[in-house]
Scaffold this motif. Structure first.
Motif, mmCIF file in Angstrom:
data_model
loop_
_atom_site.group_PDB
_atom_site.id
_atom_site.type_symbol
_atom_site.label_atom_id
_atom_site.label_comp_id
_atom_site.label_asym_id
_atom_site.label_seq_id
_atom_site.Cartn_x
_atom_site.Cartn_y
_atom_site.Cartn_z
ATOM 1 N N GLY A 194 0.801 -1.224 0.000
ATOM 2 C CA GLY A 194 0.000 0.000 0.000
ATOM 3 C C GLY A 194 0.829 1.266 0.000
ATOM 4 O O GLY A 194 2.068 1.241 0.077
ATOM 5 N N SER A 195 0.112 2.388 -0.071
ATOM 6 C CA SER A 195 0.781 3.674 -0.173
ATOM 7 C C SER A 195 -0.149 4.759 0.370
ATOM 8 O O SER A 195 -1.361 4.664 0.211
ATOM 9 N N LEU A 196 0.441 5.752 0.993
ATOM 10 C CA LEU A 196 -0.354 6.794 1.648
ATOM 11 C C LEU A 196 -0.112 8.152 0.982
ATOM 12 O O LEU A 196 1.046 8.586 0.875
ATOM 13 N N VAL A 197 -1.189 8.783 0.540
ATOM 14 C CA VAL A 197 -1.121 10.187 0.099
ATOM 15 C C VAL A 197 -1.607 11.014 1.277
ATOM 16 O O VAL A 197 -2.701 10.775 1.795
ATOM 17 N N LEU A 198 -0.800 11.955 1.716
ATOM 18 C CA LEU A 198 -1.122 12.653 2.966
ATOM 19 C C LEU A 198 -0.870 14.158 2.846
ATOM 20 O O LEU A 198 0.194 14.578 2.388
ATOM 21 N N SER A 199 -1.858 14.922 3.287
ATOM 22 C CA SER A 199 -1.720 16.382 3.303
ATOM 23 C C SER A 199 -0.632 16.825 4.263
ATOM 24 O O SER A 199 -0.540 16.335 5.384
ATOM 25 N N ALA A 249 -0.232 15.003 -8.410
ATOM 26 C CA ALA A 249 1.127 14.441 -8.497
ATOM 27 C C ALA A 249 1.332 13.378 -7.411
ATOM 28 O O ALA A 249 1.911 12.316 -7.670
ATOM 29 N N ALA A 250 0.811 13.644 -6.209
ATOM 30 C CA ALA A 250 1.016 12.681 -5.112
ATOM 31 C C ALA A 250 0.259 11.378 -5.388
ATOM 32 O O ALA A 250 0.770 10.285 -5.120
ATOM 33 N N ILE A 251 -0.954 11.494 -5.952
ATOM 34 C CA ILE A 251 -1.727 10.270 -6.273
ATOM 35 C C ILE A 251 -0.984 9.464 -7.346
ATOM 36 O O ILE A 251 -0.815 8.239 -7.234
ATOM 37 N N LEU A 252 -0.498 10.168 -8.364
ATOM 38 C CA LEU A 252 0.221 9.448 -9.432
ATOM 39 C C LEU A 252 1.513 8.820 -8.926
ATOM 40 O O LEU A 252 1.842 7.681 -9.251
ATOM 41 N N GLN A 253 2.238 9.586 -8.084
ATOM 42 C CA GLN A 253 3.489 9.027 -7.516
ATOM 43 C C GLN A 253 3.188 7.750 -6.746
ATOM 44 O O GLN A 253 3.926 6.776 -6.805
#
Ligand code: GDG
Length: 471
Positions: free
Chosen positions: A393-398, A423-427
């Protein structure tokens, strides 16, 4: 007046649920959350008592003991209290002010009077149950006057206060017409805890601004800063980043995960958002970023599914209604544009899910998207990490979630900048495909952080500082 309890927790809500029985009668059952789980051992070992509102206006159940021997002591609120103290001053004045004016706070004198009155009643209930010399731990923004009132009526008590939401910079806080009373209320405590050093520093800056003596600098889990209470007492100020109880999340397994992914049409990538439906959480902005990624072709609707669980919250308030209708409009639009019959691309639930169901979604999601404009901590981000012990998994975080201070290995983004969220979602998606080892390593570092700094550690750190504060 004093009672027999050596340790008292005071929070707006009691940890109970109202159950309507088949015969029409009502009963209250304890509902353990993270805070309760963390405090139960301390409460059980110390003739503990929890003072709070049972969650239904005009209900006044009798005090009762839980199986662990904790006394739950209800404070009754009327429908008018609920409207003016809870919805009004707490959630339409303080909540937006403390979250940096994402919407405009409303300043209404009758709400303030209700807030003062309800805080007074909470303090009187504490007075009834707290033994001579007891320790009282007051929770959150709804009860900021309680430490000051208790200090006056019960100088024998040791009083801690913890703020679960951010504390704003002095220039914002100074808007509040009743700012002196709030500061005086807080300074009735022996120890004031915030999530982050920056929140504590904002509070100390405010005091300096109004010429209240301050010494030292705010630190995490150590009291190195002191303010001066009205009677010259030293009030410790420090940061205690809250966390979760990983064991309360239960278990998931491959079959449960496969079932959830199957129900979504077995997409290559499952994205997930879980929030109270609150305008601070940036739900609309993350959906819009997702929409733009579909529109540009960066993501293909055949390959992705976005699950958004938005738990109903504060539904009578105008700003919450607006946030809900904007989110629901976006969900409809995105599905209208990019979905297919029997295959929406956004799966939206406006309901509270049982924790075990949430657990399966946390485990099933490839990318967790957490994009608040401002958040004291954000437990959802930590819960997701705790559900990925294998580094998946992976976390996109503000950047503006308190959790970003600890979860530095996340794909951090600026929720005010849609390019940054995209960009963070794609990364996150591309990183999982292209560099799974690197992503697993990053998730493992975060897993270690969350599991070694759990909610027990948080409560113990605060209570240990509180013990030292009165020595
Ligand atoms: C405040 C501060 C700070 C959500 N949906 C469901 C559900 N939840 C649970 C989550 C999580 C909790 O609610 C939400 O906690 P957060 O920390 O994310 O956000 P707030 O509610 O705004 O909390 C925040 C926190 O206090 C603690 O100090 O971190 O900054 O704003 O535990 O799992 N639980 C279930 N069903 C749902 O649908 N069962």
């Amino acid at each position: 007046m004093s009672g027999d309890n050596d340790f008292v927790v005071v929070a707006n809500r009691l940890p109970v649920d109202l159950t309507r029985n088949a015969d029409g009668s009502e009963s209250w059952t304890p509902s353990p959350g993270g805070l309760v789980a963390a405090l139960t051992p301390v409460l059980s070992a110390n003739e503990g008592c929890w003072v709070g509102w049972p969650g239904t206006p005009d209900a006044s159940p009798e005090p009762f003991h839980t199986e662990d021997g904790v006394l739950l002591h209800p404070v009754s609120l009327t429908e008018a209290d609920y409207r003016d103290f809870y919805e009004g001053f707490s959630n339409a004045t303080l909540w937006p002010l403390y979250h940096d004016l994402i919407v405009s706070p409303v300043y209404d004198r009758s709400w303030w009077e209700s807030y003062r009155d309800v805080n007074h009643r909470f303090a009187l209930e504490v007075d009834k149950v707290a033994a001579e010399g007891a320790t009282v731990w007051v929770q959150d923004y709804q009860l900021q006057l309680v430490p000051g009132i208790l200090r006056q009526i019960r100088p024998d008590l040791t009083i801690g206060f913890f703020l679960h939401i951010p504390f704003p910079g002095p220039d914002l806080f100074r808007q509040l017409p009743w700012r002196e009373e709030i500061v005086r209320g807080l300074l009735g405590a022996d120890l004031l805890g915030f999530h982050l050093e920056s929140n504590a520093a904002n509070f100390l800056d405010l005091l300096r601004h109004v010429s209240i003596p301050v010494e030292g600098t705010a630190r995490t889990r150590e009291v190195q800063a002191f303010a001066t209470g009205g009677d010259g007492r030293r009030v410790g100020v420090a940061a205690y980043p809250i966390s979760i109880d990983p064991s309360s999340l239960g278990h998931s397994d491959e079959a449960a995960v496969a079932q959830r992914r199957g129900e979504l049409g077995d997409p290559a990538t499952v994205l997930l958002g879980v929030d109270r439906l609150d305008y601070t959480k940036g739900i609309l902005q993350r959906l819009t970023a997702f929409e733009e990624l579909l529109e540009s072709g960066a993501l293909d609707a055949q390959d992705v599914a976005f699950v958004q669980v938005a738990t109903p919250s504060r539904e009578r308030l105008e700003e919450y209604r607006r946030a809900r209708s904007e989110v629901e409009e976006a969900v409809g639009r995105i599905n209208g544009r990019f979905g297919a019959i029997g295959r929406p691309v956004v799966h939206y639930l406006h309901q509270a899910l049982p924790k075990r169901e949430l657990r399966h979604y946390y485990s099933a999601a490839d990318v967790m998207v957490v994009t608040p404009f401002k958040d004291g901590m954000n437990l959802v981000a930590k819960e997701y990490v705790a559900c990925h012990p294998d580094g998946s998994g992976s976390l996109v975080l503000s950047e503006f979630a308190g959790a970003a201070q600890e979860l530095t290995q996340a794909n951090l983004c600026n929720p005010f900048d849609s390019e940054s969220v995209k960009a963070a979602i794609l990364q996150a998606i591309q990183g999982l495909a292209a560099h799974p080892d690197v992503m697993a390593q990053r998730m493992s570092v975060m897993y270690e952080q969350v599991t070694t700094h759990d909610v027990d550690a948080w409560a113990n750190a605060f209570l240990s500082s509180l013990r030292d504060a009165r020595r």
